[in-house]
Design a protein around this motif. Structure first.
Motif, mmCIF file in Angstrom:
data_model
loop_
_atom_site.group_PDB
_atom_site.id
_atom_site.type_symbol
_atom_site.label_atom_id
_atom_site.label_comp_id
_atom_site.label_asym_id
_atom_site.label_seq_id
_atom_site.Cartn_x
_atom_site.Cartn_y
_atom_site.Cartn_z
ATOM 1 N N TYR A 37 1.001 -1.240 -0.113
ATOM 2 C CA TYR A 37 0.115 0.162 0.012
ATOM 3 C C TYR A 37 1.018 1.385 -0.023
ATOM 4 O O TYR A 37 0.523 2.140 -0.892
ATOM 5 C CB TYR A 37 -1.083 0.008 1.161
ATOM 6 N N ARG A 54 -5.730 5.617 -1.591
ATOM 7 C CA ARG A 54 -6.567 5.570 -0.046
ATOM 8 C C ARG A 54 -7.332 4.152 -0.179
ATOM 9 O O ARG A 54 -7.563 3.787 -1.345
ATOM 10 C CB ARG A 54 -7.383 6.614 0.041
ATOM 11 N N ARG A 55 -7.624 3.482 0.864
ATOM 12 C CA ARG A 55 -8.125 2.457 0.836
ATOM 13 C C ARG A 55 -9.598 2.820 0.709
ATOM 14 O O ARG A 55 -10.114 3.755 1.390
ATOM 15 C CB ARG A 55 -7.853 1.515 2.145
ATOM 16 N N THR A 78 -5.009 7.689 -5.969
ATOM 17 C CA THR A 78 -5.401 9.198 -5.980
ATOM 18 C C THR A 78 -4.385 10.018 -6.892
ATOM 19 O O THR A 78 -3.383 9.649 -7.017
ATOM 20 C CB THR A 78 -5.482 9.735 -4.528
ATOM 21 N N ARG A 117 -11.485 0.479 7.873
ATOM 22 C CA ARG A 117 -10.716 -0.728 7.433
ATOM 23 C C ARG A 117 -10.949 -1.688 8.473
ATOM 24 O O ARG A 117 -11.111 -1.446 9.795
ATOM 25 C CB ARG A 117 -9.104 -0.180 7.603
#
Ligand code: GLY
Length: 475
Positions: free
Chosen positions: A301, A454-455, A449, A460
């Motif tokens: 990530y 972003r998740r 982005t 989460r």
């Protein structure tokens, strides 16, 4: 359904995309039709073709559409209901009013679609269509165009006959970059997925049948959205990547892999994976592997941003996993030497992630390489490294999954040992102790982005081993 301008704009952009590829003639789109389970009248739940939904918005069977690439004229084809339909289905809006909803006032009965294609074929005009996912549409396209049923699924430049490469590339270019209205739907699907997985984690208790957990978590998707975005994977045999058997009883000491997602009512997907200790606490051996995978998920990530290829993220994550496995003496030697030899594939024989959107593996009906690889990218030939479905250079608006895993697959380990595939880097003596370990996969959904990523979703799912134990102790 989005507002009519969304669909009209997409079709305008598609015309530009096709013109930029020098395409002429007709682009034709087939929606899906009802599909019988065992007899007509008892059909599978209807799911519209995603490309049809994207450009024409109508979420009902028996629709088709034509876009004339030369005149920019367009027409939506479908049949108004008759009295028999009204008796069984109730009154329905007219096809003309549905056309207005998707910015296409020109409509006609479905039989006219066949005629429009026949006229174009007999005039020698190119007819562009996408490779059909469903058998009925495959047969229909073959019948309409005179191209063999096999060839209508093969993508090639339209002049070669078959599904249109020009159209595939145009659609991929558009659907890969999600619009704001799509991102909102993906966030909704992620939220449903969050609650679905929360239900699964709460159900993970010794003595419970796996199937019971599946039923409860899928119930959430039906009550909040369209349903699961793919067949739920939930198993204590997590070393089998896509395990759809749910017949076992949750047993203390084992691990439960839950890989599942939801589809919003507008058909946008989520796809999460978590792995739980069935007794609520990880053993030391489980935690050691778990923490490597969890850190790999965070690491991937952190690398996900515009301008980086997802291939590079996949490769760096494979390296990260090998470093962790080396720390446990499961592989030995120089990680930079073993990495290009594909040693990570023994432990992670799948890719880091895939595109996601209206389909959980977005647009893979159009061809995995067309969707996931740019023209200057080639698939790696080895297991694991070569199983990446999305390798492209990341751009804002891409949506990908981040799903590293470590699995101990006895049959694969034995095969590598027999065939010497590991080139001496694998410590088989120690690996024997992991034959009953299962597997661990941890997956989040990520939007690229402007300045990073972003998740998706408002929350989460707990992921650190300490968090998992804490929430499970309190549930
Ligand atoms: N999460 C299931 C899949 O990617 O196929």
């Amino acid at each position: 359904m989005f507002n009519s301008e969304v669909y009209a704009n997409r079709r305008r952009t598609l015309l530009e995309q096709m013109a930029s590829r020098g395409a002429h003639g007709l682009a034709v789109f087939l929606g899906n039709v009802d599909a019988a389970t065992n007899y007509r009248g008892n059909d599978y739940k209807f799911r519209q073709d995603s490309n049809f939904l994207y450009y024409w918005g109508i979420d009902e069977p028996w629709f088709a559409a034509v876009l004339d690439l030369d005149s920019a004229q367009e027409c939506l084809y479908g049949n108004d209901v008759d009295i028999d339909d009204i008796i069984w289905m109730g009154p329905q809006p007219s096809v003309a009013s549905k056309g207005e909803l998707v910015g296409c006032p020109a409509t006609a009965p479905l039989a006219e679609f066949d005629k429009a294609v026949a006229v174009a074929v007999s005039a020698g005009r190119p007819v562009h269509f996408l490779p059909p996912a469903r058998y009925y549409n495959q047969m229909k396209l073959s019948q309409l165009t005179g191209i063999s049923a096999d060839a209508v699924r093969k993508v090639a430049p339209v002049a070669a006959g078959g599904a249109s490469e020009e159209l595939v590339k145009s659609v991929v270019a558009m659907r890969l970059i999600k619009e704001q209205c799509e991102i909102e739907e993906l966030d909704k699907a992620a939220e449903i997925g969050y609650w679905m997985h929360t239900e699964a984690r709460r159900g993970c208790k010794p003595g419970v049948l796996e199937q019971e957990i599946v039923g409860r978590m899928e119930g959430i998707t039906y009550s909040q959205g369209w349903g699961p975005s793919f067949t739920t994977i939930l198993s204590q045999n997590g070393e089998t990547l896509h395990n759809h058997s749910h017949h076992q009883i949750i047993t203390p000491g084992r691990l439960l892999v839950v890989d599942a997602g939801a589809e919003s009512n507008t058909h946008y997907a989520s796809d999460f994976t978590r792995t739980y200790p069935c007794s609520g606490k990880f053993t030391t051996k489980q935690r050691e592997i778990y923490d490597i995978v969890q850190q790999a998920n965070d690491y991937a990530y952190s690398l996900t941003k515009p301008g980086t290829t997802y291939w590079d993220v996949h490769y760096a994550t494979a390296r990260f996993l090998l470093e962790g496995l080396k720390g446990l003496d499961l592989v030995r030697g120089d990680v930079d030497e073993m990495l290009p030899l594909g040693i990570s594939g023994l432990f992670m024989p799948h890719g880091l992630g895939h595109n996601m959107g209206m389909d959980v593996h977005d647009m893979e009906d159009l061809g995995e390489n067309y969707v996931g690889y740019a023209e200057d990218q080639k698939r790696h030939p080895l297991l694991g490294l070569g199983n990446l479905r999305m390798a492209r250079c990341l751009e804002p608006g891409h949506v990908v999954t981040d799903e590293p895993g470590i699995y101990f697959i006895p049959a694969l380990i034995e095969q590598w040992k027999r065939e010497g595939t590991d080139k001496g880097f694998v410590n088989y003596e120690k690996l024997v102790d992991y034959y009953d370990f299962g597997g661990i996969r941890l997956e989040d959904d990520v939007l690229v982005t402007e300045d990073g990523a972003r998740r998706l979703g408002p929350y989460r799912l707990p992921i650190r081993s300490s968090e998992i134990e804490e929430v499970m102790a309190n549930e």
